[in-house]
Scaffold this motif. Structure first.
Motif, PDB file in Angstrom:
ATOM      1  N   LYS A  83     -11.024   5.703   6.040  1.00  8.52           N
ATOM      2  CA  LYS A  83     -10.688   6.849   6.869  1.00  8.52           C
ATOM      3  C   LYS A  83     -11.497   8.086   6.469  1.00  8.52           C
ATOM      4  N   PRO A  84     -12.034   8.817   7.422  1.00  8.23           N
ATOM      5  CA  PRO A  84     -12.650  10.103   7.064  1.00  8.23           C
ATOM      6  C   PRO A  84     -11.607  11.043   6.440  1.00  8.23           C
ATOM      7  N   MET A  85     -12.052  11.820   5.488  1.00 13.59           N
ATOM      8  CA  MET A  85     -11.144  12.793   4.863  1.00 13.59           C
ATOM      9  C   MET A  85     -10.562  13.747   5.914  1.00 13.59           C
ATOM     10  N   GLU A  98      -6.495  13.952   6.382  1.00 17.33           N
ATOM     11  CA  GLU A  98      -5.830  15.204   6.037  1.00 17.33           C
ATOM     12  C   GLU A  98      -5.202  15.857   7.276  1.00 17.33           C
ATOM     13  N   LYS A 140       6.469   5.986  -0.665  1.00 14.29           N
ATOM     14  CA  LYS A 140       5.617   7.143  -0.896  1.00 14.29           C
ATOM     15  C   LYS A 140       4.356   7.056  -0.035  1.00 14.29           C
ATOM     16  N   PRO A 159      -2.074   9.424  -0.885  1.00 17.83           N
ATOM     17  CA  PRO A 159      -2.997  10.529  -0.629  1.00 17.83           C
ATOM     18  C   PRO A 159      -4.231  10.003   0.116  1.00 17.83           C
ATOM     19  N   SER A 160      -5.060  10.916   0.560  1.00 17.66           N
ATOM     20  CA  SER A 160      -6.349  10.508   1.127  1.00 17.66           C
ATOM     21  C   SER A 160      -7.179   9.854   0.040  1.00 17.66           C
ATOM     22  N   GLY A 161      -8.165   9.077   0.462  1.00 21.14           N
ATOM     23  CA  GLY A 161      -9.059   8.474  -0.525  1.00 21.14           C
ATOM     24  C   GLY A 161      -8.954   6.965  -0.557  1.00 21.14           C
ATOM     25  N   TRP A 162      -9.634   6.381  -1.538  1.00 16.79           N
ATOM     26  CA  TRP A 162      -9.732   4.932  -1.678  1.00 16.79           C
ATOM     27  C   TRP A 162     -10.227   4.333  -0.357  1.00 16.79           C
ATOM     28  N   ARG A 163      -9.827   3.111  -0.007  1.00 10.64           N
ATOM     29  CA  ARG A 163     -10.323   2.502   1.235  1.00 10.64           C
ATOM     30  C   ARG A 163      -9.379   1.389   1.671  1.00 10.64           C
TER      31      ARG A 163
END
Lengths: 682, 682, 682
Positions: C92-94, C98, C111, C114-118
């Protein structure tokens, strides 16, 4: 970079004492008097007071109570003892953390911690910074003229991290300051990988295990926030008590804290060290690791005396299996610190509390409360001995001929890079592949009788004969140029596998390792890294023989000559240790993690080739180490048997007097009992 | 404290049966009839019904359906069998936990659990208490006169904890009740340590691993909340069915539940026990642990019969590696409970369900559905045998000469104190350093042929010859005085390492261990505790020989004499076992965790010195145990071979008749097959 | 079910290439040109481009940038190479994650990540589906006519699950669709157990470890959601580029993805495979597991060629201890895929990135950047060799006589059923008790020289001689009937322990195992399952000898005859392997997990009895395997030495020409070096 520290103004002898928590005993008013009495019996000079006493000092927001502390300070002054007065920020008052939840940390998973535990305030919280500054100001105002006050013990063992939105914003601001533009940040972090390109500063997280650049910068940021917090704590102290030095207690090789940076902002270097009691066969190697950490502190103090501000007079309570210290071990620990330049030896703790997490942590005075325990008697004997070593108080250790760089940035970069083998440290101090490599080389040098100074990447190493760079994984072009110049002008450099893989952003160098333009200096090209299972050993053959393990690089000679080659694996015959004449100097590369016999062979060869001097001109048996330190009465030698076995030392024609009994002279064959330590006039 | 229970009014023979869940089979109406038929074939007298059937009984809030249960109750009555009717609170209906999220627990991390699983309602939720009371009232109203109803099975295996805000408030209120003032609480918890002083009740958390006092009180509070919940469930039952006894099923040595307190509020002691099938060499030691737990239940019942309310007729499904029970093992398990005073043997479960977490848990009737399985045939044979043991139904086990205290408060206090070595239990029942120590001493006594009664700290032990106190770590001054008086008046007490370190707040005693004024009684001073790595053994030399491990105390004689000394480590020569004549009695102290040969030597010596009687006057080989119990036809003996090997028992001149076949007499050399059990007339 | 795939229209030779990420190198414009040059040198035909490049393509919502990709596509076309163009949804693009937090997954604990990883977008999010479709549409529009475009690489390694409220609602809707009524669902899930009856669809959770029925359906649902997402991604691609095949890269035996279902919706079967480099003694067994997975892909392709879309040209960076590939190993891996029908061999990755999680993952071009590395040279040699194997491109592997079913539903059902022993896979590919059993039988067959085709439960197996069903735990009545008919009409079936325990709801069959009416076919009744500790071995005696471990069933003969019996444990003498004549066929049952010698003995016996043909009529030494594949120039044989030792193959009177050097003929005794591979004309 010059790390040289000045002495503690009021110090006239080696300080000896402990953390002291009279605030826990307010319901037993006789305890303070009894403690003063016992301290005198034990030869105590000083105590750290008030480390976790914020609520005792400020039971309600803005309401202060100093009566109990006044009494302690006064009684210490009357008794001729000093107080290292702590700022209490190490543990948040319950009223504070319940009223202002934002001062509690948020963990990696995004959960705000409950109140309780310790060392866990948010690093960025304006409220906490303000409250800490207020109580510090009150303390400085009240005790600025007090005769017992010798030192500020700022907070306690700063550590850990917080992932709250306030820290996230602070991280983003820190990054903006560092990189200027998002383009620069994206390039530095190679964030196009896995589509992690940031298009707005606000998108940046505090934690993404897939981004090595982000992680490295996060570690830097957290370290900076701690330093910033510490410096903010010191503002009122420096203003109100300009003559009282400030320190904070470090934790040796603790991973998250780059103490080289902290060292620039404290007046005294102080350390906590707990070499967990253990008397198995290899314990003497643990003692050499303690030695490493002492040397690290001496390095941070610019070669000047430093403070051992916490150690245990007995076992700890948190070490898993908490063995008692064997006879001799405790005295040896204390003297080892002194031999390495300590000006101070303080225990955690003076008296065991009756409850709480550390109720069984070793202390000078046990729950028993008497002076009859083995531990108290030991401590009192050491107190007397340290009093007799007064001449050492400002004495330095001799400058070594060999320097080694210990670099948290390389450690962080290696640990956040996924690929090279991860290694669990073998204890008892925090370590990993990076630190174990440093420990290995330090041990080999020590066992060869060669003293070593520990430096930062910013230190000036131009005056040394030999510069050892274990696993200097992150290596800037600027440092690469300084290393080149060092060799050019005649220095001898020793580098190992994992040298100069990444630049300061944690991005790999292009064009072949070692990067930072060091390929010419070492005359090699490092093609690839073989990571090995725990039980694999690679034979080493040549001028150095033995074995390698864990990580082996396939290197190619590009000017260098091969000193030793692999004797097994598909790269049998390829070089594992190389030497390259460059300018007026020599650059050696050790392309693997070697086992000790090979490392010892390498350094024994170096000792001879580089004409290095040993600390004492004797062949010492395994586990026996000699250290020396200057005193106002000449050089003092310390001969330690770190092993759990008796050892014989052949003094041959040498003869030395016992330091405290000049009548006694050591010569011929000296038998050292397990853990025995002797102090000599050199 | 008097724990003596009265018999179940309707019981005329040993109860034999199982948990039964006909609510799972409502879509197969023929199953109930088939089950009644199979139950008769298996000799079943009774079944626990309705344990997890809340939604079947109340499919919508306030809408009740009893038709299916009516049918079950009626069919049981017609078949001459009894029902132990369960209250259904052990598992929340989905409609309830989704409509009232507050009935779901909040875990330690502060997260509210989703609906599902079981045994996980909030202990404090007013809604859940109200709903449970309502359904219980309906059940009691409907079946109060029903001839099948023999017992109330209140809920199921109460356990666990909840950290919601409602529980937190309840904890704070409980603490206010206990301590009165915050000053008292802060002093009890030694909360000045790490600045944890509370200045308002509302600041108190339910969880802070750094506060040993808080943790101990939290465990007490959770236990109290369970008891309170159970008692609230019983209110309508006692009111509407005053003649029907209430029980709840305990879980042996489950850590979080201090069953001594529960025992005061139930009419019958009932236990669930799963000695996981395993036939390796040391399995017979597991059987002695099962024996320990049976004795614990007998202690809670004041020596009267108690109920084994759950065990498996075969393997379980949740034991990791679920081995089948070897031939003989199952009969032995059942007879072992009977030999130890069980009035009842019930299985979980009658019939395997087709789905769900326990679809593979052992049951009398398998998915196969027939009577042809090994397990069914086994169970039917046991059913017939138990019917023939009708004379035992109200028979007690003989009162022992030796008592041992098993104390959850000491266990909790030790487990929440950081310092002493932590020990993983070796299975198959929940244990830890505290419980392992109790198991060790019980095993040694059992292997010496000495029967043991298990008591609480509130029990009257004045009538026993010997009182054994393994690791009685938390020991109040009041109990210390009762122990002193016991020895004074001629009793023999045996204490071990870790005795009387803390008072009831979990704070350490001052003035030297053992605290609680027991130093004079034992004539020793316990200076320090050495915790040892797993592979270290300390030699034991003297009147008792062998080895010690894990934890060794350095004690000093202060009136006592040393029976055995350390033969290795730096404390070689120091006392490890002492004996002190005090008043008319003797107090022994075992200052280490000893391995079995040393413990056996110690107790063999005690057996002789204290002139104790063995349960049977024979030397039994390893793994063979003899138990006896009174019946209306005289004393009955049980001879068990717990081992996986054949064993020979030398009866010598003794001769005993087989209980069920008086013609057969055992004498001379008797060979017992692996897991064989024999019943004798004594 | 017919899985047969058609060829890639533009493919004329074996494809050889790699994942290529020029978007990471936009700051170094010369890199693309250098890469094209190096690709030509290495014999590269094609590259997968754009896998993680969403932000590069759409830096702001709705703003697209294709210039860089245009350049890459054009340069590839000019160079005569193809592009497998990726849709970028794998990361996903940041800006997207976000702005729309709902696209981020929620973990099992509730939970939100957060954004990041893949590989972590919510499977149900309408926003993410819409955004993915929009970018896919733009890509297809722009490049639909581009000559470089050969294939759509849809997303990347779809996997994982999301527990957000949107997924929960989707799961509830999916269940409603599947079951129609709550009564049906409650019956299927046996939810009366532990009172888990649902009275409203909204009560259903996405996770309850105590509900085996729910868990199995959740796994099915998650798999379906992935397939649904993939299909939605393909809509614009199929519409705009009807001639360009679509694929997505599978991950072999990855647990959560039932690739048989995916196979129905892609145009090409493509797989990623990383047999972690390791040269210990048993490595050759790993190679047979790789073979299994290749055969699985061939099965999904209906026997037609398939694509190896990712493998490493060297070590990976995430494998724990990342050993370098030993000489010969890499070529062998590539040829093994080709021998098993691969049309394509692509690496992850072409060029190592400088930063990010995979900066040390093996690549054709290292950070060094040159063609001088061992890895590049290896790859170039293989490139040349593959070019010379052009005749294989559409060649199939011969249809085998033996089929084996590999079934994710049985695996899921077994893993969600609590009771049978859980087994950690022994690596290097994802496995468990179910998959290990399949691996075992595949290995035994392979070592006997017998080729095996892998099928799904929906495949038509009527044409095979032998059907092997390892641990087919979930087995529907419908499949049971097909198996019965297969045997009836002369087939030979081999089933193992854990066959037909549950029906498709994960509910146990009643009336005795094996269920699904198979008891008559096998002529046995399986009474109970013994789970054994790791070190227990049960002797096997009879026509097959050896040992069993882990799981052993106690079965009864009910028409079958016993081929082998237990020689130890309490069931010594009972049948462990049975054979039953049924109709014109034979049904064998292996009632345990057997060790290899017993399995080999069983299959050698079968080889003879069923008159099976070996792939080559030679007795091959341990670790040597022969495979063949058809080509336009006749049948090609591959002889592999998978072991780390030299091996001698006795060709006897056989003689075969080297495929690429028809002058050379192999006959007599052939010595194969470690990891050597030879290609022959058969």
């Amino acid at each position: 970079m010059d790390y040289v520290k000045t002495a503690i103004p009021r110090q006239e002898r080696l300080f000896y004492g402990a953390d002291y928590n009279p605030d826990q005993w307010q319901a037993c008013p006789d305890v303070l008097e009894r403690d003063i009495e016992l301290m005198k019996e034990a030869g105590v000079t000083s105590a750290s007071v008030g480390i976790f006493s914020w609520t005792s000092l400020e039971p309600e927001e803005g309401i202060y109570e100093f009566a109990w502390l006044d009494r302690v300070m006064d009684r210490f002054a009357e008794a001729g003892m000093f107080v290292f007065l702590a700022t209490p920020s190490g543990s948040k008052p319950m009223w504070l953390s319940e009223k202002y939840p934002e001062v509690r940390r948020v963990d990696k998973a995004g959960k705000r911690e409950p109140s309780g535990w310790r060392h866990n305030h948010c690093l960025s919280s304006p409220v906490y910074r303000e409250k800490a500054r207020a109580i510090n100001t009150r303390l400085a105002q009240r005790y600025q003229k007090h005769p017992a006050l010798a030192l500020w013990h700022v907070s306690n063992e700063y550590s850990g991290e917080c992932h709250c939105q306030s820290c996230r914003a602070a991280f983003q601001a820190w990054l903006k300051e560092r990189y200027g533009t998002l383009d620069a940040l994206n390039e530095a972090w190679w964030s196009a990988f896995w589509n992690h390109t940031f298009t707005d500063w606000s998108q940046i997280q505090t934690n993404d295990l897939s981004m090595d650049g982000l992680q490295l910068d996060w570690l830097r940021f957290v370290n900076d926030q701690h330093v910033s917090f510490m410096r903010e704590e010191m503002v009122p102290l420096r203003e109100l008590t300009p003559d009282i030095p400030c320190t904070t207690n470090f934790m040796g090789t603790h991973e998250g804290t780059n103490y080289w940076q902290w060292a620039e902002h404290v007046d005294q270097i102080a350390n906590d060290l707990y070499p967990l009691p253990d008397d198995r066969a290899n314990t003497w190697q643990h003692a050499i690791r303690a030695d490493f950490i002492h040397s690290l502190m001496r390095g941070m103090s610019g070669g000047k005396p430093w403070m051992l501000l916490e150690c245990s007079p007995s076992s700890v309570n948190w070490g898993g299996i908490n063995k008692l210290k064997r006879p001799g071990a405790h005295r040896q620990e204390v003297l080892q610190a002194v031999a390495n330049g300590a000006s101070t030896v303080h225990y955690f703790q003076w008296r065991k509390g009756r409850g709480g997490f550390e109720k069984y942590h070793g202390a000078v005075v046990d729950h028993d409360g008497s002076n009859r325990t083995r531990v108290f008697q030991d401590c009192a004997a050491i107190g007397a001995e340290l009093a007799s070593l007064r001449s050492l108080v400002q004495g330095d250790c001799p400058v070594a001929e060999v320097a080694m760089i210990y670099d948290w940035e390389s450690r962080w970069a290696l640990n956040t890079s996924c690929g090279p083998k991860e290694l669990a440290g073998t204890g008892p101090f925090p370590s990993d592949l990076y630190t174990e490599t440093c420990f290995d080389h330090y041990e080999a040098l020590t066992r060869c009788g060669i003293a070593v100074d520990l430096l930062s990447t910013r230190s000036d190493f131009s005056g040394y004969k030999v510069l050892v760079l274990p696993a200097l994984y992150l290596l800037s072009e600027e440092l690469g140029e300084r290393i080149r110049a060092f060799v050019q002008s005649g220095g001898q450099v020793v580098a190992t596998c994992l040298t100069a893989y990444v630049e300061s952003s944690n991005k790999c160098y292009l064009g072949g390792f070692p990067g930072a333009s060091l390929r010419a200096v070492f005359g090699i090209w490092n093609e690839e890294l073989d990571n090995l299972p725990a039980d694999t050993r690679v034979e080493v053959r040549g001028a150095v023989e033995g074995s390698a393990k864990d990580v082996v690089e396939r290197i190619h000679l590009d000017g260098a000559v091969s000193l030793a080659q692999a004797g097994s694996e598909f790269y049998a015959g390829e070089a594992l240790i190389t030497e390259n004449d460059y300018g007026n100097g020599v650059a050696s590369y050790l392309a693997a993690r070697f086992e000790m016999p090979a490392l010892l062979a390498f350094y024994r060869r170096l000792l001879e080739k580089a004409s290095l001097c040993r600390s004492i001109d004797l062949d010492l048996p395994e586990g026996v180490v000699f250290r020396c330190r200057d005193s106002s009465e000449g050089r003092v030698g310390f001969l330690f048997n770190y092993s759990n076995q008796s050892r014989e030392v052949e003094f041959g024609k040498l003869a030395m007097a016992a330091y405290l009994d000049p009548q006694t002279t050591y010569s011929g064959t000296i038998e050292l009992a397990p853990y025995e330590s002797r102090i000599l006039r050199v």
